[in-house]
Design an enzyme around this catalytic site. Structure first.
Site, PDB file in Angstrom:
ATOM      1  N   HIS A 200       0.090 -15.385  11.420  1.00  0.00           N
ATOM      2  CA  HIS A 200      -0.812 -14.700  12.349  1.00  0.00           C
ATOM      3  C   HIS A 200      -2.285 -15.107  12.231  1.00  0.00           C
ATOM      4  O   HIS A 200      -2.874 -15.531  13.227  1.00  0.00           O
ATOM      5  CB  HIS A 200      -0.670 -13.180  12.191  1.00  0.00           C
ATOM      6  N   ASP A 299      -3.774  -8.459   9.331  1.00  0.00           N
ATOM      7  CA  ASP A 299      -3.164  -9.484   8.485  1.00  0.00           C
ATOM      8  C   ASP A 299      -4.128 -10.221   7.569  1.00  0.00           C
ATOM      9  O   ASP A 299      -3.690 -10.873   6.620  1.00  0.00           O
ATOM     10  CB  ASP A 299      -2.392 -10.481   9.358  1.00  0.00           C
TER      11      ASP A 299
END
Length: 360
Positions: A200, A299
């Site tokens: 990500h 993330d």
């Protein structure tokens, strides 16, 4: 034996899990903070699931009352972005009772450690088992509140208990319903097996020109270009080395993709970029329109920073991971949480051996 499951979170993953569990004959209730979501599910009596899983899953109820959702539940499954784990964790801790399982699905990295610290700070002495998964079982999106499309279900993913000695409880509960969840050594393994940390932040940041120019593109099939895929694979080498430092033989990201999504035409010799083009569940997933999404806000601080913390304790160098964290903070100065530092996880000052004892 059917159990009672409290699903905490009515987003994409939470609705998919609640609907799927209900279709499997489990007793399910769902908690969400948004009354519109709860009301929509309540009016139709459950969740409609389409795609890789099909049918209508009737729920016991949907509610905005955390205590009501958790009362009498065997499993409390938190299906939320990790950026909300602390806030929601504090609210659910007061309702925990002896014998319950709290399962973070997924934990991002080190979510179980963070939850254990919350328990200690709250003075909660309930005999609960903390469980964690390394990733979400589904690739899924909500169509409308109460209707969710599941693009794909992972064939295999990891779970672990904290302490690891409670792993049998997870196998008897989670594993008996979803054999896709494979028990692994401990929550350090699930933390280091966090594929989102690899897939990500870096591709999002490296596609920033496309994003800020307002271009529409498919995140995996067009955004994971050969060069970006190669960089992510270098990050993955650091992740593998980190696992090795704790005594684990980790799967590469490419091998994980094969195990989770193999559609017959995938090969371990494929580059990451090539594999992403072959994952059927990813073909329709569009890229985000801004950097200010969970791919960065979640993330980076709750996955990559957590891996940095584990690397610090183990004495492992992570230059590519460090570069992505620095790039995110440089582009979004002051907007990111500090994240899961050693101090935030309650493991500051521990040695590698001490941390391993702690999780076992």
């Amino acid at each position: 034996m059917h159990r009672t499951w409290a699903i905490i979170g009515g987003g994409n993953g939470g609705q998919a899990m609640a609907g799927h569990l209900a279709l499997l004959g489990e007793r399910v209730r769902l908690f969400d903070v948004f009354s519109d979501t709860v009301d929509a599910i309540g009016r139709q009596g459950g969740i409609k699931v389409t795609g890789a899983v099909n049918g209508f899953g009737p729920l016991e109820f949907a509610t905005t009352d955390m205590g009501q959702a958790m009362e009498g539940a065997d499993v409390v499954m938190i299906v939320l972005p990790s950026i909300y784990h602390e806030e929601v964790g504090k609210k659910c801790i007061e309702h925990l009772r002896d014998g319950q399982i709290v399962f973070l699905h997924p934990e991002a990295s080190c979510g179980a450690l963070a939850f254990k610290k919350l328990l200690a700070e709250a003075g909660n002495t309930a005999d609960v088992t903390i469980g964690a998964a390394n990733t979400l079982l589904y690739s899924t999106r909500i169509l409308t509140p109460g209707t969710v499309d599941i693009f794909g279900v992972k064939h295999s993913l990891y779970m672990a208990a904290l302490p690891a000695s409670r792993g049998t409880r997870l196998e008897e509960t989670i594993g008996s319903v979803f054999p896709n969840f494979v028990l692994c050594p401990n929550v350090l393994y699930t933390s280091i097996s966090n594929n989102n940390a690899m897939m990500h932040p870096a591709p999002t940041l490296l596609n920033v020109a496309r994003i800020e120019a307002g271009q529409d593109y498919l995140y995996y099939t067009e955004g994971i270009t050969p060069s970006i895929g190669a960089f992510v694979e270098r990050m993955d080498e650091e992740r593998i080395a980190l696992g090795g430092a704790y005594g684990f033989v980790m799967k590469t990201l490419r091998k994980s993709y094969l195990d989770m999504y193999n559609s017959g035409d995938m090969s371990e010799s494929d580059s990451l970029s090539a594999l992403c083009k072959k994952v059927v569940a990813y073909r329709e997933i569009k890229a985000q329109k801004t950097l200010r999404t969970r791919y960065i806000f979640e993330d980076v601080p709750y996955s990559l920073v957590a891996l940095q913390s584990l690397a610090k304790i183990a004495g492992v160098s992570t230059p590519c991971i460090d570069a992505v964290v620095q790039l995110a903070h440089g582009m979004l100065r002051g907007e990111l949480d500090e994240g899961r530092t050693c101090e935030a996880l309650g493991v500051a000052g521990m040695t590698k051996a001490g941390l391993l004892r702690y999780v076992r």
